[in-house]
Design a protein around this motif. Structure first.
Motif, mmCIF file in Angstrom:
data_model
loop_
_atom_site.group_PDB
_atom_site.id
_atom_site.type_symbol
_atom_site.label_atom_id
_atom_site.label_comp_id
_atom_site.label_asym_id
_atom_site.label_seq_id
_atom_site.Cartn_x
_atom_site.Cartn_y
_atom_site.Cartn_z
ATOM 1 N N LYS A 33 0.856 -1.182 0.000
ATOM 2 C CA LYS A 33 0.000 0.000 0.000
ATOM 3 C C LYS A 33 0.893 1.233 0.000
ATOM 4 N N PRO A 40 -6.025 13.124 -5.170
ATOM 5 C CA PRO A 40 -5.758 12.627 -6.521
ATOM 6 C C PRO A 40 -5.565 13.784 -7.499
ATOM 7 N N ASP A 45 0.558 12.222 -6.098
ATOM 8 C CA ASP A 45 -0.385 11.167 -6.471
ATOM 9 C C ASP A 45 -0.009 10.559 -7.823
ATOM 10 N N LEU A 46 0.342 11.390 -8.778
ATOM 11 C CA LEU A 46 0.741 10.900 -10.098
ATOM 12 C C LEU A 46 1.971 10.014 -9.999
ATOM 13 N N ARG A 49 1.105 6.608 -8.515
ATOM 14 C CA ARG A 49 0.394 5.715 -9.433
ATOM 15 C C ARG A 49 1.316 5.176 -10.528
ATOM 16 N N ALA A 52 3.283 2.560 -8.698
ATOM 17 C CA ALA A 52 2.450 1.384 -8.444
ATOM 18 C C ALA A 52 2.403 0.487 -9.671
ATOM 19 N N ASP A 53 2.244 1.070 -10.850
ATOM 20 C CA ASP A 53 2.233 0.282 -12.087
ATOM 21 C C ASP A 53 3.570 -0.413 -12.300
ATOM 22 N N ARG A 56 4.094 -3.702 -9.867
ATOM 23 C CA ARG A 56 3.085 -4.758 -9.753
ATOM 24 C C ARG A 56 3.660 -6.167 -9.900
ATOM 25 N N VAL A 63 -1.646 -0.905 -4.210
ATOM 26 C CA VAL A 63 -2.742 0.063 -4.191
ATOM 27 C C VAL A 63 -2.202 1.409 -3.714
ATOM 28 N N VAL A 64 -2.821 2.478 -4.200
ATOM 29 C CA VAL A 64 -2.489 3.831 -3.771
ATOM 30 C C VAL A 64 -3.636 4.348 -2.920
ATOM 31 N N GLU A 65 -3.307 4.845 -1.745
ATOM 32 C CA GLU A 65 -4.321 5.353 -0.821
ATOM 33 C C GLU A 65 -4.055 6.832 -0.553
ATOM 34 N N ASN A 66 -5.001 7.688 -0.923
ATOM 35 C CA ASN A 66 -4.859 9.121 -0.701
ATOM 36 C C ASN A 66 -5.403 9.499 0.668
#
Length: 322
Positions: A33, A40, A45-46, A49, A52-53, A56, A63-66
């Motif tokens: 996490k 977002p 945030d960018l 993400r 995160a990609d 994987r 997962v991204v949690e704001n």
């Protein structure tokens, strides 16, 4: 007639043996996490993400949690209290880890003792942005307008005590002018206010407003690095416009304090591998990042140096936040 299929015992064992490593590897992978202290749509945030990609393949899920609020401190507190099991990390800009200790009288975390450095992800420079209702096109025009209307010019930032907040303070001091700061809970809300004419200017990383600038909705009138930014190559630096000022930010990944070295190093290595892949690296560059993907030791050294470097300038402003 029913047909029967038989598999010899040696073949069955061989087939099962071929599957076992795949099953074991899948079971060994843990979830991850990534917590972000801003809404977002913003630069942090960018980045989260994109990372995160890229990660994987190394985790069962990412997962991204704001958790926006308090200039990123809400998310920082959440990660500080998380178990040091390698399943919760934070991607954070440099401000909360090197500025806040000098800004807040009562900070509810220690940026060194309460966290495990994992990786320095990349550097990014800032922009000075004028809104659609503000008729300035250059830094000198902005300064002249501010001097003619002391304190009436307003600028937004992603939060009080953040690096963009102090960028505005230092800018005004160097210019001999006065601007009024308006804090928001992130870059995206500040953009909304800028577009709506509720603030005159915004100081933030270039990525936050580059697309709006290209669409003609706002004007980036300067960038703060030693050279122009590839996202907006037509925009001159502060130095090119006669102001002796250079400033950049870094973004990094941390975990809670107490992570085992082997766990920390495994995540750091996964981050470095991801950043070195051409696909992710090109996406980061496109978004204005100078990608790094460092060792934990490099991040710790960078943080220690910046903690020391910012102490004097911040104390000189006289700003202290309760």
């Amino acid at each position: 007639m029913r047909r029967r299929f038989a598999l010899s015992l040696p073949l069955a064992i061989a087939a099962l043996g071929g599957l076992l490593p795949t099953v074991a590897q899948a079971q060994d992978k843990a979830p991850l996490k990534i917590v972000v202290g801003f809404p977002p749509g913003g630069s942090a945030d960018l980045l989260a993400r994109l990372m995160a990609d890229g990660l994987r393949n190394d985790f069962s899920q990412v997962v991204v949690e704001n958790k926006p609020g308090a200039g990123g401190r809400l998310a920082i507190g959440l990660v500080k209290r998380a178990a040091p099991d390698g399943q919760t990390v934070i991607i954070v800009p440099s401000g909360p880890m090197v500025l806040f200790p000098h800004v807040y009288k009562k900070l509810d975390y220690d940026p060194v003792a309460d966290f495990t450095p994992i990786s320095l992800l990349g550097h990014m420079q800032f922009s000075v942005v004028a809104g659609p209702s503000t008729p300035v096109k250059t830094v000198q025009e902005m300064i002249a307008r501010a001097k003619a209307n002391p304190g009436k010019g307003t600028y937004g930032s992603p939060g009080q005590g953040t690096l963009p907040h102090f960028m505005g303070i230092l800018f005004a001091q160097r210019a001999g002018a006065e601007l009024t700061h308006v804090p928001f809970q992130g870059g995206a809300p500040a953009n909304t206010a800028l577009l709506g004419g509720h603030i005159d200017y915004k100081f933030d990383v270039v990525t936050e407003t580059a697309e709006l600038h290209r669409a003609g909705k706002v004007r980036i009138i300067a960038v703060t690095g030693a050279k122009r930014d590839a996202q907006v190559p037509e925009v001159p630096t502060l130095q090119e416009q006669g102001m002796d000022m250079v400033a950049t930010a870094w973004f990094a990944m941390y975990g809670p304090a107490g992570m085992k070295p082997e766990l920390r190093d495994a995540i750091s290595s996964a981050v470095a591998r991801a950043i070195q892949t051409p696909a992710l690296r090109s996406k980061l560059v496109e978004q204005g990042y100078d990608p790094v993907g460092s060792t934990p030791a490099t991040l710790a050294t960078t943080q220690a140096a910046d903690l020391k470097r910012w102490e004097g300038p911040i104390k000189a402003t006289g700003i202290q936040i309760d």
